[in-house]
Design a protein around this motif. Structure first.
Motif, PDB file in Angstrom:
ATOM      1  N   ARG A   1      -7.801  -1.314   1.937  1.00  0.00           N
ATOM      2  CA  ARG A   1      -8.479  -0.286   2.739  1.00  0.00           C
ATOM      3  C   ARG A   1      -8.979   0.837   1.832  1.00  0.00           C
ATOM      4  O   ARG A   1      -8.342   1.163   0.821  1.00  0.00           O
ATOM      5  CB  ARG A   1      -7.519   0.288   3.793  1.00  0.00           C
ATOM      6  CG  ARG A   1      -7.063  -0.740   4.778  1.00  0.00           C
ATOM      7  CD  ARG A   1      -6.229  -0.230   5.934  1.00  0.00           C
ATOM      8  NE  ARG A   1      -5.504   1.006   5.788  1.00  0.00           N
ATOM      9  CZ  ARG A   1      -4.374   1.281   6.446  1.00  0.00           C
ATOM     10  NH1 ARG A   1      -3.841   0.393   7.276  1.00  0.00           N
ATOM     11  NH2 ARG A   1      -3.770   2.438   6.285  1.00  0.00           N
ATOM     12  N   PRO A   2     -10.103   1.436   2.183  1.00  0.00           N
ATOM     13  CA  PRO A   2     -10.606   2.543   1.360  1.00  0.00           C
ATOM     14  C   PRO A   2      -9.654   3.741   1.320  1.00  0.00           C
ATOM     15  O   PRO A   2      -9.680   4.521   0.369  1.00  0.00           O
ATOM     16  CB  PRO A   2     -11.935   2.937   2.011  1.00  0.00           C
ATOM     17  CG  PRO A   2     -12.117   2.069   3.190  1.00  0.00           C
ATOM     18  CD  PRO A   2     -10.993   1.100   3.275  1.00  0.00           C
ATOM     19  N   ASP A   3      -8.797   3.863   2.331  1.00  0.00           N
ATOM     20  CA  ASP A   3      -7.863   4.992   2.382  1.00  0.00           C
ATOM     21  C   ASP A   3      -6.455   4.619   1.903  1.00  0.00           C
ATOM     22  O   ASP A   3      -5.491   5.313   2.207  1.00  0.00           O
ATOM     23  CB  ASP A   3      -7.792   5.557   3.800  1.00  0.00           C
ATOM     24  CG  ASP A   3      -7.164   4.586   4.790  1.00  0.00           C
ATOM     25  OD1 ASP A   3      -7.041   3.377   4.479  1.00  0.00           O
ATOM     26  OD2 ASP A   3      -6.788   5.033   5.894  1.00  0.00           O
TER      27      ASP A   3
ATOM     28  N   ARG B   1      -4.874   5.034  -0.732  1.00  0.00           N
ATOM     29  CA  ARG B   1      -4.177   6.079  -1.497  1.00  0.00           C
ATOM     30  C   ARG B   1      -3.948   7.357  -0.676  1.00  0.00           C
ATOM     31  O   ARG B   1      -3.253   8.255  -1.127  1.00  0.00           O
ATOM     32  CB  ARG B   1      -4.995   6.460  -2.729  1.00  0.00           C
ATOM     33  CG  ARG B   1      -5.062   5.390  -3.783  1.00  0.00           C
ATOM     34  CD  ARG B   1      -5.892   5.893  -4.966  1.00  0.00           C
ATOM     35  NE  ARG B   1      -5.985   4.926  -6.023  1.00  0.00           N
ATOM     36  CZ  ARG B   1      -5.102   4.790  -7.001  1.00  0.00           C
ATOM     37  NH1 ARG B   1      -4.054   5.564  -7.062  1.00  0.00           N
ATOM     38  NH2 ARG B   1      -5.270   3.867  -7.928  1.00  0.00           N
ATOM     39  N   ARG B   2      -4.532   7.421   0.498  1.00  0.00           N
ATOM     40  CA  ARG B   2      -4.489   8.645   1.298  1.00  0.00           C
ATOM     41  C   ARG B   2      -3.222   8.706   2.146  1.00  0.00           C
ATOM     42  O   ARG B   2      -2.893   7.784   2.866  1.00  0.00           O
ATOM     43  CB  ARG B   2      -5.710   8.733   2.213  1.00  0.00           C
ATOM     44  CG  ARG B   2      -5.825  10.073   2.924  1.00  0.00           C
ATOM     45  CD  ARG B   2      -7.116  10.226   3.719  1.00  0.00           C
ATOM     46  NE  ARG B   2      -8.266   9.888   2.894  1.00  0.00           N
ATOM     47  CZ  ARG B   2      -9.223   9.043   3.277  1.00  0.00           C
ATOM     48  NH1 ARG B   2      -9.178   8.459   4.452  1.00  0.00           N
ATOM     49  NH2 ARG B   2     -10.233   8.780   2.465  1.00  0.00           N
ATOM     50  N   ARG B   3      -2.542   9.822   2.050  1.00  0.00           N
ATOM     51  CA  ARG B   3      -1.376  10.071   2.889  1.00  0.00           C
ATOM     52  C   ARG B   3      -1.843  10.573   4.259  1.00  0.00           C
ATOM     53  O   ARG B   3      -2.723  11.426   4.325  1.00  0.00           O
ATOM     54  CB  ARG B   3      -0.476  11.119   2.254  1.00  0.00           C
ATOM     55  CG  ARG B   3       0.294  10.607   1.059  1.00  0.00           C
ATOM     56  CD  ARG B   3       1.193  11.676   0.503  1.00  0.00           C
ATOM     57  NE  ARG B   3       2.151  11.093  -0.435  1.00  0.00           N
ATOM     58  CZ  ARG B   3       3.237  11.722  -0.844  1.00  0.00           C
ATOM     59  NH1 ARG B   3       3.509  12.946  -0.409  1.00  0.00           N
ATOM     60  NH2 ARG B   3       4.056  11.128  -1.680  1.00  0.00           N
ATOM     61  N   PRO B   4      -1.235  10.090   5.332  1.00  0.00           N
ATOM     62  CA  PRO B   4      -1.616  10.565   6.658  1.00  0.00           C
ATOM     63  C   PRO B   4      -1.147  11.999   6.918  1.00  0.00           C
ATOM     64  O   PRO B   4      -1.687  12.694   7.774  1.00  0.00           O
ATOM     65  CB  PRO B   4      -0.942   9.583   7.617  1.00  0.00           C
ATOM     66  CG  PRO B   4       0.162   8.981   6.832  1.00  0.00           C
ATOM     67  CD  PRO B   4      -0.270   9.009   5.384  1.00  0.00           C
TER      68      PRO B   4
ATOM     69  N   SER C   1       1.511   7.124   1.543  1.00  0.00           N
ATOM     70  CA  SER C   1       0.270   6.379   1.752  1.00  0.00           C
ATOM     71  C   SER C   1       0.600   4.885   1.833  1.00  0.00           C
ATOM     72  O   SER C   1       1.696   4.459   1.430  1.00  0.00           O
ATOM     73  CB  SER C   1      -0.676   6.621   0.579  1.00  0.00           C
ATOM     74  OG  SER C   1      -0.137   6.036  -0.603  1.00  0.00           O
TER      75      SER C   1
ATOM     76  N   TRP D   1       2.223   6.983  -6.174  1.00  0.00           N
ATOM     77  CA  TRP D   1       0.922   7.488  -5.747  1.00  0.00           C
ATOM     78  C   TRP D   1      -0.185   7.242  -6.769  1.00  0.00           C
ATOM     79  O   TRP D   1      -1.356   7.240  -6.417  1.00  0.00           O
ATOM     80  CB  TRP D   1       1.018   8.987  -5.429  1.00  0.00           C
ATOM     81  CG  TRP D   1       1.380   9.802  -6.643  1.00  0.00           C
ATOM     82  CD1 TRP D   1       0.511  10.360  -7.547  1.00  0.00           C
ATOM     83  CD2 TRP D   1       2.696  10.110  -7.102  1.00  0.00           C
ATOM     84  NE1 TRP D   1       1.209  11.007  -8.543  1.00  0.00           N
ATOM     85  CE2 TRP D   1       2.556  10.867  -8.295  1.00  0.00           C
ATOM     86  CE3 TRP D   1       3.981   9.832  -6.646  1.00  0.00           C
ATOM     87  CZ2 TRP D   1       3.656  11.347  -9.010  1.00  0.00           C
ATOM     88  CZ3 TRP D   1       5.071  10.315  -7.354  1.00  0.00           C
ATOM     89  CH2 TRP D   1       4.895  11.062  -8.524  1.00  0.00           C
TER      90      TRP D   1
END
Length: 176
Positions: free
Chosen positions: A55-57, A59-62, A68, A113
């Protein structure tokens, strides 16, 4: 992203209760899982975590203190390694005591991360396939071989496998 993100609160819960009742968060019911269920359950949930790495996200934490998908995948890869070593120890040693493992310390030391999602995907595939094969090779009385954590929690190969599987199911739920 190389800067250290906010550190989630340490998870110091004793999750062994999942062997006695379903998890209200993810729905996992260890009582409904048998040894033959473990390999496909492991592979299915590892595949879901692996897919999240595309997914493109990834590495992104919600939220600032919630891992993540990448960090969860790193954790599950390492859980496969740790539980694989515990399973091997239980199969080859009479009533072993497991070495301590601090999952939060590992996450920081290994900088989950900052890891490469492509590399983590390969490692997750390898480690989940290895432990699934290890559980698939358990037979007969081996399922009742004991081992224990340093806090005194006693497991059999059977309960270790069902306890381990919750970790995968729960983290797939976490990345939803």
């Amino acid at each position: 992203m190389t800067a250290t993100p906010p550190i989630p609160a340490p998870d110091d819960k004793d999750w062994t209760w999942v062997l006695e009742r379903p998890c209200p968060d993810c729905g996992y019911d260890a009582g409904s899982v048998s040894g033959v269920d473990l390999p496909p359950l492991i592979l299915h949930n590892a595949a879901a975590l692996r897919a999240a790495l595309d997914r493109p996200d990834a590495r992104r934490r919600p939220a600032p203190e919630v891992w993540s998908p990448l960090e969860y995948a790193c954790h599950v890869r390492d859980v496969c390694r740790v539980f694989g070593a515990r399973l091997s120890l239980m199969r080859g040693t009479d009533n072993p005591s497991f070495p301590n493992w601090d999952q939060d310390e590992t996450a920081l030391a290994e900088q989950y991360w900052a890891q490469d999602p492509v590399e983590v995907a390969v490692e997750l595939d390898e480690e989940s396939a290895r432990i699934a094969a290890d559980f698939a090779s358990v037979t007969g009385d081996e399922w009742q071989r004991p081992g224990r954590r340093s806090n005194g929690s006693v497991f059999t190969v059977d309960t270790l496998g069902r306890y381990f599987a919750h970790d995968l199911v729960h983290h797939v739920h976490d990345i939803g």
